[in-house]
Design an enzyme around this catalytic site. Structure first.
Site, mmCIF file in Angstrom:
data_model
loop_
_atom_site.group_PDB
_atom_site.id
_atom_site.type_symbol
_atom_site.label_atom_id
_atom_site.label_comp_id
_atom_site.label_asym_id
_atom_site.label_seq_id
_atom_site.Cartn_x
_atom_site.Cartn_y
_atom_site.Cartn_z
ATOM 1 C CB VAL A 2 -0.958 -0.008 1.220
ATOM 2 C CG1 VAL A 2 -1.767 1.283 1.260
ATOM 3 C CG2 VAL A 2 -1.885 -1.213 1.165
ATOM 4 C CB CYS A 3 3.963 2.104 1.895
ATOM 5 S SG CYS A 3 3.375 1.777 3.556
ATOM 6 C CB THR A 4 4.795 0.391 -3.098
ATOM 7 O OG1 THR A 4 5.715 -0.241 -2.213
ATOM 8 C CG2 THR A 4 5.401 0.504 -4.480
ATOM 9 C CG LEU A 8 5.907 7.184 -0.553
ATOM 10 C CD1 LEU A 8 5.017 6.530 0.475
ATOM 11 C CD2 LEU A 8 7.349 7.077 -0.155
#
Ligand code: BEZ
Length: 212
Positions: A44-46, A49
């Site tokens: 999810v973070c990928t 960002l």
């Protein structure tokens, strides 16, 4: 104690993917979106960002600097940034704070141990050029944030500061705004809202978006 809206946010110096950052100096006279995510090399973070990298011109247009944070070190960030650029098809040109010692995470209360042990949750801080906190939100690790919504809030905050208007529920750029209740003087109303305004109730007055 947790930061509250209107508080002056604390300064810090911390390592980042773009070298050491003194927050106040780095922010200068810009607005800032400071957002944390749990961990490098997570799915999810990928995507988050990547989306922020793609929206960077929209933040620039609004005089907003963006800065991410997670509790991994610089080396990890640098490796992960390559993955983000490859998989999300972007160039990532904003810093990621390397908060391995959790200095900033603790200062800004980004670790919610009953939700995610000792990792940062998904917090967002919108900070104005006077270093005042103007918005905070906290999402769980499993839900990616809507960064278009952050741009919408920034537009609303900047309209309020410049034109003395608020924005109604589900407002979108270009739609009517609400005149702040503090503006009552008829002469001031005439001067500030040359496009006119509609009185629905004495406390509910609509005016066309002033900067359109
Ligand atoms: C993610 O970024 O995909 C993630 C990180 C921590 C927990 C759950 C999801």
């Amino acid at each position: 104690m947790a930061l509250r809206l209107g508080d002056t946010v604390p300064n810090f110096t911390q390592a980042s993917s773009q070298g050491e950052i003194n927050f106040y100096e780095w922010a200068g006279d810009s607005w800032v979106v400071l957002f944390s995510h749990p961990k490098d090399y997570t799915p999810v973070c990928t995507t988050e960002l990547g989306v922020v990298a793609r929206l960077k011109p929209e933040f620039d247009k609004r005089n907003v600097k963006v800065i991410a944070l997670s509790v991994d070190d610089v080396e990890s960030h640098l490796g992960w940034i390559k993955d983000i650029e490859e998989t999300q098809n972007v160039s990532l040109d904003y810093p990621i704070l390397a908060d391995a010692d959790r200095k900033v995470a603790n200062l800004y209360d980004m670790i919610h141990p009953n939700s995610l042990s000792d990792l940062t949750v998904r917090t967002v801080f919108i900070i104005d050029p006077n270093k005042k906190l103007r918005l905070t939100l906290t999402y769980p690790a499993s839900t990616g944030r809507n960064f278009d919504e952050l741009l919408r809030v920034i537009d609303s905050l900047q309209l309020t500061d410049k034109y003395s208007v608020a924005t109604p529920a589900n407002w979108k750029d270009g739609e009517d705004c609400v005149i702040l209740p503090s503006i009552q003087d008829p002469k001031e109303l005439e001067e500030k809202f040359p496009k006119g305004y509609k009185v629905i109730k004495p406390y509910l007055r609509l005016t066309p978006q002033p900067n359109k």
